[in-house]
Write a protein that holds these residues in place. Structure first.
Motif, PDB file in Angstrom:
ATOM      1  N   ARG A  89     -18.659   2.092  13.922  1.00 14.30           N
ATOM      2  CA  ARG A  89     -17.619   1.987  14.946  1.00 14.30           C
ATOM      3  C   ARG A  89     -17.175   0.539  15.137  1.00 14.30           C
ATOM      4  O   ARG A  89     -15.971   0.260  15.269  1.00 14.30           O
ATOM      5  CB  ARG A  89     -18.138   2.577  16.262  1.00 14.30           C
ATOM      6  N   ALA A  90     -18.119  -0.396  15.139  1.00  8.97           N
ATOM      7  CA  ALA A  90     -17.777  -1.813  15.283  1.00  8.97           C
ATOM      8  C   ALA A  90     -16.933  -2.285  14.102  1.00  8.97           C
ATOM      9  O   ALA A  90     -15.979  -3.061  14.265  1.00  8.97           O
ATOM     10  CB  ALA A  90     -19.048  -2.649  15.399  1.00  8.97           C
ATOM     11  N   LEU A  91     -17.274  -1.798  12.918  1.00  4.44           N
ATOM     12  CA  LEU A  91     -16.522  -2.168  11.726  1.00  4.44           C
ATOM     13  C   LEU A  91     -15.102  -1.615  11.785  1.00  4.44           C
ATOM     14  O   LEU A  91     -14.139  -2.311  11.428  1.00  4.44           O
ATOM     15  CB  LEU A  91     -17.247  -1.645  10.486  1.00  4.44           C
ATOM     16  N   GLU A  96      -9.127  -2.584  11.988  1.00  3.61           N
ATOM     17  CA  GLU A  96      -7.812  -2.319  12.572  1.00  3.61           C
ATOM     18  C   GLU A  96      -7.001  -3.594  12.760  1.00  3.61           C
ATOM     19  O   GLU A  96      -5.779  -3.544  12.886  1.00  3.61           O
ATOM     20  CB  GLU A  96      -7.969  -1.590  13.905  1.00  3.61           C
ATOM     21  N   THR A  97      -7.676  -4.745  12.740  1.00  3.68           N
ATOM     22  CA  THR A  97      -6.987  -6.023  12.946  1.00  3.68           C
ATOM     23  C   THR A  97      -6.716  -6.754  11.635  1.00  3.68           C
ATOM     24  O   THR A  97      -6.114  -7.825  11.646  1.00  3.68           O
ATOM     25  CB  THR A  97      -7.819  -6.942  13.858  1.00  3.68           C
ATOM     26  N   ARG A 127     -13.266   7.638  10.840  1.00  6.91           N
ATOM     27  CA  ARG A 127     -12.318   6.573  11.182  1.00  6.91           C
ATOM     28  C   ARG A 127     -12.210   5.553  10.052  1.00  6.91           C
ATOM     29  O   ARG A 127     -11.126   5.047   9.752  1.00  6.91           O
ATOM     30  CB  ARG A 127     -12.781   5.898  12.476  1.00  6.91           C
ATOM     31  N   LEU A 128     -13.338   5.272   9.387  1.00  4.97           N
ATOM     32  CA  LEU A 128     -13.319   4.314   8.287  1.00  4.97           C
ATOM     33  C   LEU A 128     -12.492   4.832   7.119  1.00  4.97           C
ATOM     34  O   LEU A 128     -11.743   4.081   6.492  1.00  4.97           O
ATOM     35  CB  LEU A 128     -14.745   4.011   7.822  1.00  4.97           C
ATOM     36  N   MET A 129     -12.622   6.117   6.822  1.00  7.05           N
ATOM     37  CA  MET A 129     -11.846   6.687   5.721  1.00  7.05           C
ATOM     38  C   MET A 129     -10.356   6.616   6.012  1.00  7.05           C
ATOM     39  O   MET A 129      -9.543   6.393   5.110  1.00  7.05           O
ATOM     40  CB  MET A 129     -12.284   8.135   5.461  1.00  7.05           C
ATOM     41  N   ALA A 130      -9.986   6.798   7.269  1.00  9.57           N
ATOM     42  CA  ALA A 130      -8.575   6.730   7.647  1.00  9.57           C
ATOM     43  C   ALA A 130      -8.024   5.314   7.492  1.00  9.57           C
ATOM     44  O   ALA A 130      -6.836   5.129   7.215  1.00  9.57           O
ATOM     45  CB  ALA A 130      -8.397   7.202   9.085  1.00  9.57           C
TER      46      ALA A 130
END
Length: 250
Positions: A89-91, A96-97, A127-130
Motif C-alpha cells: 500500500r505504501a508503494l 501514483e506520484t 492497486r499495484l497491477m493497475a
C-alpha cells in the motif's frame, strides 16, 4: 556520452546473491543501467531454501524510494518481493506520484517453494497491477491472481511466463490492455540453475524500458539476456543454482 538509465528496484534481499535485489543489481548493471535499491525484506536463503525472513518497515521502504527519486531521479522501476500488505500500500502511494514505467513481478513463492506473500499481501497487489506498465506472473502466480479471465477484467498488461509449464518450448504471452496478445517462444534450456530467473527478467525489462525501448522490444531483449544467463550459470549450490549474469550478453 549519454548517462545510463536510472533503474530503481524495490525488492527483497537474497543472501545467496541469486535472486531479489542482488540479481536485479547485477542485471541492471550488466545491461548498462544505473541500479538503485529499496529493500523490502531481508532473507536468509540459498539454492536449497529460505530459512528466515525479516520485513523492513513500510516507512523505511518509502524513505529509501524518496531518497533515490528526490536526488538522483528514476527512469524505470522494478518491483519484486514486497513482504507485507502495508508495504504494497505504501508503494502504491508513491507510484501514483511518479511517471516512470513500472514492471511488477508479483513474487509469491520462492523457487525453492517457500511462501513469500500472504493472502493480504496478494490482495494488495490489485492497486499495484493497475499502476504498473507490465505485470509478470509465472504459471502459479497467474493462477493465484485469478487466471487470464481475471487479468482481462482488470484491463492490465501482463506477461504470462511459461518457464514453469511443461513442454520442450517455453512460451511467454504478452497480453495488452486491449486484449491483444503477442507470444515469445524459445526452446527450453535444460538446467537446474534457474534461481532468480523471474527477478532477472523483470529487472531487464525495466532497464530496457528505462532506455526508451518499446515494451515488445524490451521483453524480447530481456528474454534473450535471461536465456544467455541460464546458459552461463556457474553451477553453484546443491539446489536451484544462480544464473551467470556477468557472463551473459545483453
Amino acid at each position: 556520452m549519454s548517462p545510463p538509465p536510472r533503474i530503481l528496484t524495490i525488492a527483497g534481499s537474497d543472501s545467496s546473491g541469486g535472486a531479489g535485489v542482488q540479481a536485479d543489481v547485477k542485471t541492471i548493471t550488466m545491461l548498462g543501467g544505473y541500479a538503485m535499491t529499496a529493500i523490502t525484506a531481508l532473507t536468509a536463503q540459498n539454492t536449497i531454501g529460505v530459512t528466515r525472513v525479516e520485513q523492513v518497515s513500510p516507512e523505511m521502504v518509502a524513505a529509501q524510494i524518496d531518497a533515490c527519486v528526490s536526488d538522483i531521479g528514476v527512469d524505470a522501476i522494478k518491483i519484486g518481493m514486497l513482504g507485507s500488505a502495508a508495504i504494497a500500500r505504501a508503494l502504491s502511494d508513491r507510484l501514483e506520484t511518479l511517471a516512470a514505467p513500472v514492471v511488477f513481478d508479483p513474487v509469491m513463492v520462492a523457487t525453492s517453494g517457500a511462501a513469500l506473500a500472504d493472502a493480504e499481501t496478494i490482495a494488495a497487489f490489485e492497486r499495484l497491477m493497475a499502476l504498473a506498465t507490465l505485470t509478470t506472473p509465472n504459471v502459479a502466480e497467474l493462477e493465484a491472481l485469478g487466471g487470464d479471465d481475471a487479468m482481462a477484467a482488470r484491463c492490465v498488461a501482463y506477461l504470462a511466463k511459461g518457464g514453469d509449464a511443461e513442454g520442450a518450448t517455453v512460451i511467454d504471452r504478452l497480453v495488452r490492455t486491449d486484449g491483444s496478445m503477442l507470444s515469445f517462444e524459445g526452446s527450453r534450456i535444460a538446467t537446474r540453475h534457474t534461481h532468480g530467473t523471474g527477478c532477472t527478467l523483470s529487472s531487464a525489462i525495466a532497464t530496457f524500458l528505462g532506455m526508451g525501448l518499446p515494451l515488445e522490444e524490451a521483453i524480447d531483449r530481456a528474454r534473450g539476456f535471461v536465456r544467455s544467463a541460464l546458459r552461463a550459470a556457474p553451477g553453484f549450490g546443491e539446489g536451484s543454482g544462480p544464473l551467470g549474469h556477468a557472463q551473459a550478453r545483453g
